[in-house]
Design a protein around this motif. Structure first.
Motif, PDB file in Angstrom:
ATOM      1  N   LEU A 157       5.290 -13.905   4.362  1.00  0.00           N
ATOM      2  CA  LEU A 157       5.352 -12.606   3.364  1.00  0.00           C
ATOM      3  C   LEU A 157       3.929 -12.092   3.803  1.00  0.00           C
ATOM      4  O   LEU A 157       3.304 -12.464   4.384  1.00  0.00           O
ATOM      5  CB  LEU A 157       5.918 -12.980   1.990  1.00  0.00           C
ATOM      6  N   ALA A 158       3.857 -10.626   3.078  1.00  0.00           N
ATOM      7  CA  ALA A 158       2.804  -9.898   3.257  1.00  0.00           C
ATOM      8  C   ALA A 158       2.666  -8.864   2.094  1.00  0.00           C
ATOM      9  O   ALA A 158       3.674  -8.098   1.641  1.00  0.00           O
ATOM     10  CB  ALA A 158       2.869  -9.027   4.654  1.00  0.00           C
ATOM     11  N   GLY A 159       1.707  -8.998   1.467  1.00  0.00           N
ATOM     12  CA  GLY A 159       1.184  -8.195   0.238  1.00  0.00           C
ATOM     13  C   GLY A 159       0.180  -6.982   0.781  1.00  0.00           C
ATOM     14  O   GLY A 159      -0.249  -6.907   1.608  1.00  0.00           O
ATOM     15  N   TYR A 160      -0.032  -6.284  -0.317  1.00  0.00           N
ATOM     16  CA  TYR A 160      -0.930  -5.426  -0.094  1.00  0.00           C
ATOM     17  C   TYR A 160      -1.792  -4.864  -1.352  1.00  0.00           C
ATOM     18  O   TYR A 160      -1.470  -4.979  -2.314  1.00  0.00           O
ATOM     19  CB  TYR A 160      -0.277  -3.939   0.510  1.00  0.00           C
ATOM     20  N   GLY A 161      -2.995  -4.464  -1.111  1.00  0.00           N
ATOM     21  CA  GLY A 161      -3.888  -3.750  -2.192  1.00  0.00           C
ATOM     22  C   GLY A 161      -4.675  -4.818  -3.092  1.00  0.00           C
ATOM     23  O   GLY A 161      -5.710  -4.736  -3.354  1.00  0.00           O
ATOM     24  N   VAL A 162      -3.569  -5.870  -4.014  1.00  0.00           N
ATOM     25  CA  VAL A 162      -4.086  -6.487  -5.003  1.00  0.00           C
ATOM     26  C   VAL A 162      -3.705  -8.099  -4.563  1.00  0.00           C
ATOM     27  O   VAL A 162      -2.754  -8.579  -3.974  1.00  0.00           O
ATOM     28  CB  VAL A 162      -3.560  -6.079  -6.234  1.00  0.00           C
ATOM     29  N   ARG A 163      -4.798  -8.878  -4.788  1.00  0.00           N
ATOM     30  CA  ARG A 163      -4.465 -10.360  -4.745  1.00  0.00           C
ATOM     31  C   ARG A 163      -4.725 -11.058  -6.056  1.00  0.00           C
ATOM     32  O   ARG A 163      -5.967 -11.263  -6.526  1.00  0.00           O
ATOM     33  CB  ARG A 163      -5.357 -10.961  -3.587  1.00  0.00           C
ATOM     34  N   GLN A 164      -3.685 -11.109  -6.893  1.00  0.00           N
ATOM     35  CA  GLN A 164      -3.728 -11.608  -8.084  1.00  0.00           C
ATOM     36  C   GLN A 164      -3.527 -13.152  -8.042  1.00  0.00           C
ATOM     37  O   GLN A 164      -2.322 -13.606  -7.855  1.00  0.00           O
ATOM     38  CB  GLN A 164      -2.750 -10.916  -8.981  1.00  0.00           C
ATOM     39  N   THR A 201       0.778  -9.442  -5.897  1.00  0.00           N
ATOM     40  CA  THR A 201       0.322  -8.417  -4.965  1.00  0.00           C
ATOM     41  C   THR A 201       1.419  -7.487  -4.896  1.00  0.00           C
ATOM     42  O   THR A 201       2.479  -7.568  -5.655  1.00  0.00           O
ATOM     43  CB  THR A 201       0.270  -9.210  -3.543  1.00  0.00           C
ATOM     44  N   PHE A 202       1.278  -6.082  -4.183  1.00  0.00           N
ATOM     45  CA  PHE A 202       2.133  -5.026  -4.058  1.00  0.00           C
ATOM     46  C   PHE A 202       2.982  -5.307  -2.839  1.00  0.00           C
ATOM     47  O   PHE A 202       2.973  -4.795  -1.777  1.00  0.00           O
ATOM     48  CB  PHE A 202       1.594  -3.776  -4.026  1.00  0.00           C
ATOM     49  N   LEU A 203       4.089  -6.316  -3.047  1.00  0.00           N
ATOM     50  CA  LEU A 203       5.037  -6.654  -1.956  1.00  0.00           C
ATOM     51  C   LEU A 203       5.920  -5.564  -1.694  1.00  0.00           C
ATOM     52  O   LEU A 203       6.223  -5.138  -0.464  1.00  0.00           O
ATOM     53  CB  LEU A 203       5.782  -7.733  -2.293  1.00  0.00           C
ATOM     54  N   SER A 204       6.659  -4.804  -2.544  1.00  0.00           N
ATOM     55  CA  SER A 204       7.393  -3.728  -2.370  1.00  0.00           C
ATOM     56  C   SER A 204       6.562  -2.641  -1.513  1.00  0.00           C
ATOM     57  O   SER A 204       7.294  -2.058  -0.558  1.00  0.00           O
ATOM     58  CB  SER A 204       8.008  -3.258  -3.631  1.00  0.00           C
ATOM     59  N   LEU A 205       5.438  -2.320  -1.806  1.00  0.00           N
ATOM     60  CA  LEU A 205       4.504  -1.434  -0.936  1.00  0.00           C
ATOM     61  C   LEU A 205       4.639  -1.953   0.539  1.00  0.00           C
ATOM     62  O   LEU A 205       4.925  -0.886   1.371  1.00  0.00           O
ATOM     63  CB  LEU A 205       3.175  -1.154  -1.436  1.00  0.00           C
TER      64      LEU A 205
END
Length: 337
Positions: A157-164, A201-205
């Protein structure tokens, strides 16, 4: 399915001096796109509608960008999951209240108990003007539970912007995915009769801006797990929204009739087989014993060609075949007795 449109979170984003509304808007669209591809109807809800108790009308709630929250909405979400609903939220959910005051734990307002985890660290990328593949945050799914079907999509998968960074706080919480450094990225928790999933993270983005196939499939799989289904099924499957189906129904008490819209977004003609459920839009697809209708159970009418269309009628469905030209649109009316 419901998607939270959190206006307070958008206001906070602006107050943080972010330069554009790119992240909130694309996050909201990403959650919607995952459902759109499966022809699943979705409503956007405001926090006040959640506070008023409207979640009882839905099986799954997506909260893709909810940096702010309220205590009353938190209680409603807790009740929703405890009663059997499914909720999926993303990075820094319920960080602040609507006035910008931070809580002692993230997610706040009692939601850390619902999600079975809390934030123990966070890294934010610099200002985001436009999502780029090279800046995506890699996430690896661990051994996914049986309910999460991602056949053919792989485990990246891939997220964006934030790694919480998330830390499980409940014995029922399981780590679904990890960041590249091995820290928990997605945690799912059984709470009461329902399921709560927190994505760090912002996955939907990424699902919307980069059209990340696995992200879209992951979000879609959550809705299917929650028991949500489309009122219309298009075969062959795997079209990822390029064969779009929409239904307009009459109000209850006015007889049963509907309009079926089919849109072909492919650059070539397609033969499709369509099954329309004669019932509620969020019910399970259950097809009874079929019978070929000769005008005794209903009528399917092509509004453009002005002619009846042969159809197979069952106890709670109608099934028919159509050829859709490249970029073409078909509209038919369904009247069931």
């Amino acid at each position: 399915a419901a998607i939270l449109y959190n206006v307070s979170a958008n206001v906070m984003w602006t107050n943080m001096r972010e330069r554009s509304s790119y992240v909130p808007s694309r996050s909201l669209l990403g959650a919607y796109r995952a459902l759109f591809e499966e022809n699943i109807p979705a409503d956007y809800l405001h926090l006040k509608e959640i506070e008023a108790g409207r979640l009882c009308e839905y099986k799954v709630l997506y909260m893709p960008f909810s940096l702010t929250f309220t205590a009353r909405a938190g209680a409603r979400v807790s009740e929703f999951v405890r009663s059997g609903g499914t909720v999926v939220a993303e990075a820094r959910t319920a960080w602040n209240d609507e006035t910008g005051v931070c809580g002692d734990v993230i997610p706040g307002f009692g939601l850390s108990e619902v999600f079975g985890c809390r934030e123990v660290g966070v890294y934010s990328q610099p200002q985001i003007n436009e999502a780029r593949n090279e800046n995506a945050i890699p996430i690896t799914l661990k051994a996914a539970p049986k309910w999460l079907s991602l056949a053919g999509s792989g485990n990246k998968l891939a997220g964006y912007g934030v790694r919480q960074t998330l830390e499980p706080t409940s014995d029922s919480a399981i780590v679904l995915a990890e960041f590249a450094d091995g820290r928990p990225a997605i945690i799912a928790n059984r709470y009461g009769k329902g399921m709560a999933i927190l994505i760090g993270t912002f996955l939907s983005l990424t699902a919307e801006s980069l059209r990340h196939r696995n992200d879209l499939d992951f979000l879609k799989a959550i809705a299917l797990f929650a028991g949500v289904s489309s009122p219309v099924k298009v075969e062959p499957e795997g079209h990822d929204g390029k064969i779009e189906a929409r239904i307009l129904r009459t109000e209850p008490g006015q007889g049963w009739s509907s309009l079926v819209f089919l849109f072909n977004h492919y650059p070539d003609a397609r033969e499709v087989r369509v099954t329309v459920t004669l019932g509620q839009a969020d019910s399970k697809d259950t097809f009874g014993d079929a019978c070929i209708c000769h005008g005794g159970k209903g009528r399917l009418y092509d509004l453009q060609a002005e002619c009846e269309v042969p159809a197979e009628w069952g106890e709670d469905y109608v099934r028919f075949a159509r050829r859709l030209e490249a970029g073409g649109v078909w509209v038919g009316s369904v009247t069931a007795e």
